[in-house]
Structures are given as structure tokens and as C-alpha cells.
Write a protein that holds these residues in place. Structure first.
Motif, PDB file in Angstrom:
ATOM      1  N   VAL A   1      31.068  42.557  27.810  1.00 37.17           N
ATOM      2  CA  VAL A   1      31.521  43.760  28.495  1.00 37.17           C
ATOM      3  C   VAL A   1      32.929  43.487  29.014  1.00 37.17           C
ATOM      4  CG1 VAL A   1      31.093  45.319  30.425  1.00 37.17           C
ATOM      5  CG2 VAL A   1      29.162  44.347  29.177  1.00 37.17           C
ATOM      6  N   ASN A   2      33.876  44.344  28.665  1.00 42.08           N
ATOM      7  CA  ASN A   2      35.264  44.158  29.092  1.00 42.08           C
ATOM      8  C   ASN A   2      35.626  45.146  30.185  1.00 42.08           C
ATOM      9  OD1 ASN A   2      36.063  42.048  27.257  1.00 42.08           O
ATOM     10  ND2 ASN A   2      35.920  43.576  25.648  1.00 42.08           N
ATOM     11  N   GLY A   3      36.493  44.673  31.077  1.00 43.86           N
ATOM     12  CA  GLY A   3      36.991  45.516  32.147  1.00 43.86           C
ATOM     13  C   GLY A   3      38.369  45.047  32.560  1.00 43.86           C
ATOM     14  N   THR A   4      38.822  45.557  33.701  1.00 47.56           N
ATOM     15  CA  THR A   4      40.120  45.162  34.235  1.00 47.56           C
ATOM     16  C   THR A   4      39.947  44.649  35.661  1.00 47.56           C
ATOM     17  OG1 THR A   4      40.602  47.394  35.047  1.00 47.56           O
ATOM     18  CG2 THR A   4      41.368  46.841  32.823  1.00 47.56           C
ATOM     19  N   TRP A   5      40.946  43.868  36.089  1.00 48.96           N
ATOM     20  CA  TRP A   5      40.921  43.326  37.443  1.00 48.96           C
ATOM     21  C   TRP A   5      42.343  43.138  37.956  1.00 48.96           C
ATOM     22  CZ3 TRP A   5      42.589  38.371  39.112  1.00 48.96           C
ATOM     23  CH2 TRP A   5      43.100  37.553  38.102  1.00 48.96           C
ATOM     24  N   ASN A   6      42.443  43.081  39.276  1.00 47.61           N
ATOM     25  CA  ASN A   6      43.726  42.875  39.927  1.00 47.61           C
ATOM     26  C   ASN A   6      43.471  42.418  41.360  1.00 47.61           C
ATOM     27  OD1 ASN A   6      46.622  43.100  40.161  1.00 47.61           O
ATOM     28  ND2 ASN A   6      46.262  44.878  41.447  1.00 47.61           N
TER      29      ASN A   6
ATOM     30  N   SER B   1      44.344  33.950  45.059  1.00 44.23           N
ATOM     31  CA  SER B   1      43.037  34.434  44.596  1.00 44.23           C
ATOM     32  C   SER B   1      43.035  34.641  43.089  1.00 44.23           C
ATOM     33  CB  SER B   1      42.676  35.748  45.285  1.00 44.23           C
ATOM     34  OG  SER B   1      42.543  35.562  46.672  1.00 44.23           O
ATOM     35  N   ALA B   2      44.094  35.231  42.573  1.00 49.52           N
ATOM     36  CA  ALA B   2      44.197  35.459  41.130  1.00 49.52           C
ATOM     37  C   ALA B   2      44.179  34.134  40.378  1.00 49.52           C
ATOM     38  CB  ALA B   2      45.462  36.244  40.807  1.00 49.52           C
ATOM     39  N   ASN B   3      44.923  33.161  40.870  1.00 51.87           N
ATOM     40  CA  ASN B   3      44.962  31.855  40.207  1.00 51.87           C
ATOM     41  C   ASN B   3      43.601  31.174  40.231  1.00 51.87           C
ATOM     42  OD1 ASN B   3      47.665  32.118  39.530  1.00 51.87           O
ATOM     43  ND2 ASN B   3      48.367  31.131  41.407  1.00 51.87           N
ATOM     44  N   VAL B   4      42.884  31.283  41.336  1.00 56.08           N
ATOM     45  CA  VAL B   4      41.549  30.695  41.434  1.00 56.08           C
ATOM     46  C   VAL B   4      40.614  31.369  40.428  1.00 56.08           C
ATOM     47  CG1 VAL B   4      39.511  30.494  42.941  1.00 56.08           C
ATOM     48  CG2 VAL B   4      41.771  29.901  43.827  1.00 56.08           C
ATOM     49  N   LEU B   5      40.645  32.696  40.363  1.00 58.11           N
ATOM     50  CA  LEU B   5      39.761  33.419  39.451  1.00 58.11           C
ATOM     51  C   LEU B   5      40.028  33.086  37.986  1.00 58.11           C
ATOM     52  CD1 LEU B   5      39.651  36.873  41.230  1.00 58.11           C
ATOM     53  CD2 LEU B   5      37.669  35.443  40.698  1.00 58.11           C
ATOM     54  N   LYS B   6      41.274  32.817  37.646  1.00 55.22           N
ATOM     55  CA  LYS B   6      41.628  32.530  36.246  1.00 55.22           C
ATOM     56  C   LYS B   6      41.224  31.117  35.805  1.00 55.22           C
ATOM     57  CE  LYS B   6      45.932  34.034  36.745  1.00 55.22           C
ATOM     58  NZ  LYS B   6      47.331  34.398  36.446  1.00 55.22           N
ATOM     59  N   GLU B   7      40.807  30.299  36.753  1.00 49.57           N
ATOM     60  CA  GLU B   7      40.397  28.921  36.430  1.00 49.57           C
ATOM     61  C   GLU B   7      38.905  28.882  36.124  1.00 49.57           C
ATOM     62  OE1 GLU B   7      42.268  26.102  36.108  1.00 49.57           O
ATOM     63  OE2 GLU B   7      43.980  27.451  36.327  1.00 49.57           O
ATOM     64  N   GLY B   8      38.544  28.826  34.873  1.00 48.56           N
ATOM     65  CA  GLY B   8      37.148  28.692  34.478  1.00 48.56           C
ATOM     66  C   GLY B   8      36.420  30.022  34.428  1.00 48.56           C
ATOM     67  N   THR B   9      35.104  29.930  34.293  1.00 51.60           N
ATOM     68  CA  THR B   9      34.270  31.131  34.254  1.00 51.60           C
ATOM     69  C   THR B   9      33.403  31.186  35.501  1.00 51.60           C
ATOM     70  OG1 THR B   9      32.533  30.017  32.986  1.00 51.60           O
ATOM     71  CG2 THR B   9      34.227  31.220  31.733  1.00 51.60           C
TER      72      THR B   9
ATOM     73  N   PHE C   1      38.063  35.816  34.009  1.00 51.48           N
ATOM     74  CA  PHE C   1      39.212  36.576  34.503  1.00 51.48           C
ATOM     75  C   PHE C   1      40.460  36.039  33.810  1.00 51.48           C
ATOM     76  CE2 PHE C   1      35.950  36.919  37.694  1.00 51.48           C
ATOM     77  CZ  PHE C   1      36.062  38.222  38.155  1.00 51.48           C
ATOM     78  N   GLN C   2      41.086  36.890  32.994  1.00 54.66           N
ATOM     79  CA  GLN C   2      42.189  36.459  32.143  1.00 54.66           C
ATOM     80  C   GLN C   2      43.523  37.021  32.625  1.00 54.66           C
ATOM     81  OE1 GLN C   2      40.899  37.895  28.288  1.00 54.66           O
ATOM     82  NE2 GLN C   2      38.807  37.313  28.800  1.00 54.66           N
ATOM     83  N   ASP C   3      44.599  36.380  32.147  1.00 59.60           N
ATOM     84  CA  ASP C   3      45.940  36.916  32.384  1.00 59.60           C
ATOM     85  C   ASP C   3      46.000  38.345  31.857  1.00 59.60           C
ATOM     86  OD1 ASP C   3      47.203  34.697  33.596  1.00 59.60           O
ATOM     87  OD2 ASP C   3      47.575  33.775  31.640  1.00 59.60           O
TER      88      ASP C   3
END
Length: 140
Positions: A78-83, A31-39, A63-65
């Protein structure tokens, strides 16, 4: 004799089916890898049966590293965090945008219900009221 074997096979199948693990088969790392691909864009945000998708219209989510997510429109970022993680057998997407108006609506541990390379559907069951909120991201 054939009938008895069929009945036994049927009971065995139903027993196995009933004991199946209800855990999500969605891998948090995937899921993390999918989210990091593109916007991504929000194509559905439903809060307490109210469609509030328009709050996020015009924003692209990146979704960035390192667990940073940025939502950018033509006028603001707007910046936030994700996991992503497993919790009680369910794959979750944790989002946190602090107290930023409208974006704080996304602050939660969302269960990933379904995922493809271009669409991620999430839900959250409220602990207090039991209402279910829905959030869908689709790739831009």
C-alpha cells in the motif's frame, strides 16, 4: 536578608517556568531522517478508545525520500505520502493513504509526542469529538 533573596529567586523561577514555551522540541528534519532509517511497524493504533492495531499487523512501513511511504505485507503493498513539519509549535507527521481500507484511518496530521531512534509516538486530537487517537511506530 537571605530569606528575601530565596523568595525572590523562587518567584523568578516560577515566573520563568510559567512563561516557558510549550512548543515541541522535536525537530521535523530530525524526525524525517529517523523515519527514513530502516523499516517500521505499527505497535499501537488506538482510534476513539478502540485498539485497532491489528489492522496493520504484518505490515512494514518504509518512509522514503520524496515523501513516499510504502506499507508492505506478504500479500500486498500500500503506497501513500508523508511529510514532517512544524505547525503551531508542534512537530507533525502528515500521512495520506487516500481511500485505501484501514489505511485511510492513518490519514491525518499526527503530533509527534516522543521520538527515539527506534520508536515514534504520535497523537491526534479530533476536531469534532475531541477524542484523542494514538499511533506508535517501532523500528523492525
Amino acid at each position: 536578608m537571605k530569606t528575601i533573596k530565596t523568595v525572590i529567586l523562587g518567584i523568578t523561577f516560577l515566573s520563568a517556568l510559567g512563561s516557558c514555551n510549550k512548543d515541541s522540541n522535536i525537530d521535523p528534519t530530525n524526525s524525517a531522517n529517523v523515519l527514513k532509517e530502516g523499516t517500521w511497524k505499527v505497535t499501537l493504533y488506538k482510534d476513539d478508545n478502540q485498539d485497532e492495531t491489528s489492522y496493520f499487523q504484518g505490515y512494514s512501513f518504509d518512509f522514503q525520500d520524496g515523501g513516499v511511504v510504502s506499507a508492505t505485507s506478504s500479500s500486498q503493498t500500500v503506497n501513500g505520502t508523508w511529510n514532517t513539519r512544524k505547525d503551531s509549535g508542534k512537530t507533525k507527521l502528515d500521512l495520506n493513504f487516500d481511500d485505501i481500507f484501514n489505511f485511510d484511518e492513518l490519514d491525518d496530521d499526527w503530533e509527534i509526542v516522543s521520538q527515539t531512534a527506534t520508536k515514534i509516538e504520535l497523537k491526534d486530537v479530533s476536531g469534532g469529538s475531541g477524542d484523542t487517537d494514538y499511533l506508535t511506530f517501532e523500528k523492525n
